[in-house]
Design a protein around this motif. Sequence first.
Motif, PDB file in Angstrom:
ATOM      1  N   SER A 124      54.502  11.562  59.350  1.00  0.00           N
ATOM      2  CA  SER A 124      53.467  12.170  58.578  1.00  0.00           C
ATOM      3  C   SER A 124      53.641  13.645  58.628  1.00  0.00           C
ATOM      4  CB  SER A 124      52.130  11.897  59.162  1.00  0.00           C
ATOM      5  OG  SER A 124      51.960  10.603  59.451  1.00  0.00           O
ATOM      6  N   TRP A 125      53.702  14.240  57.501  1.00  0.00           N
ATOM      7  CA  TRP A 125      53.629  15.683  57.345  1.00  0.00           C
ATOM      8  C   TRP A 125      54.945  16.427  57.568  1.00  0.00           C
ATOM      9  CZ3 TRP A 125      49.128  16.661  55.122  1.00  0.00           C
ATOM     10  CH2 TRP A 125      48.089  15.791  55.389  1.00  0.00           C
TER      11      TRP A 125
ATOM     12  N   TRP B  39      48.682  13.852  51.827  1.00  0.00           N
ATOM     13  CA  TRP B  39      47.489  14.664  51.983  1.00  0.00           C
ATOM     14  C   TRP B  39      46.529  14.297  50.889  1.00  0.00           C
ATOM     15  CZ3 TRP B  39      46.845  18.532  48.068  1.00  0.00           C
ATOM     16  CH2 TRP B  39      47.969  18.711  47.244  1.00  0.00           C
TER      17      TRP B  39
ATOM     18  N   ASP C  15      38.309  17.600  57.928  1.00  0.00           N
ATOM     19  CA  ASP C  15      39.093  16.438  58.322  1.00  0.00           C
ATOM     20  C   ASP C  15      38.213  15.324  58.842  1.00  0.00           C
ATOM     21  OD1 ASP C  15      41.571  17.511  57.703  1.00  0.00           O
ATOM     22  OD2 ASP C  15      41.662  18.590  59.593  1.00  0.00           O
TER      23      ASP C  15
ATOM     24  N   GLU D 266      53.300  13.876  50.831  1.00  0.00           N
ATOM     25  CA  GLU D 266      53.731  15.269  50.980  1.00  0.00           C
ATOM     26  C   GLU D 266      55.147  15.464  50.473  1.00  0.00           C
ATOM     27  OE1 GLU D 266      54.750  17.452  54.826  1.00  0.00           O
ATOM     28  OE2 GLU D 266      52.660  17.961  54.482  1.00  0.00           O
TER      29      GLU D 266
ATOM     30  N   GLN E 195      45.582  10.125  56.858  1.00  0.00           N
ATOM     31  CA  GLN E 195      44.379  10.624  57.503  1.00  0.00           C
ATOM     32  C   GLN E 195      43.164  10.519  56.591  1.00  0.00           C
ATOM     33  OE1 GLN E 195      43.259  14.950  58.253  1.00  0.00           O
ATOM     34  NE2 GLN E 195      44.234  14.411  60.196  1.00  0.00           N
TER      35      GLN E 195
ATOM     36  N   GLN F  77      47.281   8.631  63.144  1.00  0.00           N
ATOM     37  CA  GLN F  77      46.491   9.724  62.605  1.00  0.00           C
ATOM     38  C   GLN F  77      45.522  10.257  63.656  1.00  0.00           C
ATOM     39  OE1 GLN F  77      47.330  10.983  59.766  1.00  0.00           O
ATOM     40  NE2 GLN F  77      48.820   9.343  59.405  1.00  0.00           N
TER      41      GLN F  77
ATOM     42  N   ARG G 189      47.478  17.396  61.876  1.00  0.00           N
ATOM     43  CA  ARG G 189      48.556  16.523  61.431  1.00  0.00           C
ATOM     44  C   ARG G 189      48.938  15.514  62.502  1.00  0.00           C
ATOM     45  NH1 ARG G 189      52.534  20.956  58.495  1.00  0.00           N
ATOM     46  NH2 ARG G 189      51.125  21.450  56.767  1.00  0.00           N
ATOM     47  N   SER G 190      49.468  14.408  62.053  1.00  0.00           N
ATOM     48  CA  SER G 190      49.932  13.380  62.972  1.00  0.00           C
ATOM     49  C   SER G 190      51.120  13.894  63.778  1.00  0.00           C
ATOM     50  CB  SER G 190      50.349  12.134  62.187  1.00  0.00           C
ATOM     51  OG  SER G 190      51.018  11.216  63.004  1.00  0.00           O
TER      52      SER G 190
END
Length: 206
Positions: free
Chosen positions: A8-9, A27, A35, A49, A123, A189, A194-195
């Motif tokens: 993630s991310w 996202w 969040d 992303e 998330q 998450q 961020r993860s």
Amino acid sequence: MTPRILRSWWSFPVTVVIIALICAGAWMLVQGFSDEQSTVEDDAQIQLEEPPDKAEVEDMQIEALDGDFQVPSVGLDTGLESMTEVNGAINPPGLHNGYVVRNHGTPDHPERGTTYVAIHSVQGAELPGNTLIDVDAGTAAVETGESVTLQDRDYTVTDSYTVSKTDISGDDRVWADEPGRLVILTCLQRASGRSADNVVIEAVAN
């Protein structure tokens, strides 16, 4: 060629297997929410992303698979597709299905080795992959002894754990090739931010 796990991310190189999983590289296109606020129910509000481009999706050779991907204890019941890792990355193009990785492990002969399934979690969203994680506890939501069904094969969960995204490439637990083994990969998450970890759920065929 070295594999990587897309997380993630952001992504990072690995030295064990060419597997890159963007488990939640997504996202939410929602303004005005922290969040911790609300969940996202509209897929139009979620964007990967690093979405694969058209050529990459074509090279993935996405194919629908018969049967379902089910983890009854957490209410996961979704469809399955197969995909090929492309350019050192496993970046499923969809948010709802599980993706059997065609060119890693032995998915055509699951009794001979490990089958890998990647599924997105995002998330604040309510996606099938999110059912596998317990954000508050910081762990997998699936416990040892619970059942998993992949197509026509039943498995029993033997272990679940988190691995830092900086360490997963060298973690022998994840990449062991063992007969009748299933590995489910997604991202852990957090309530905010961020993860930073992957969730790995292992199971063995009954």
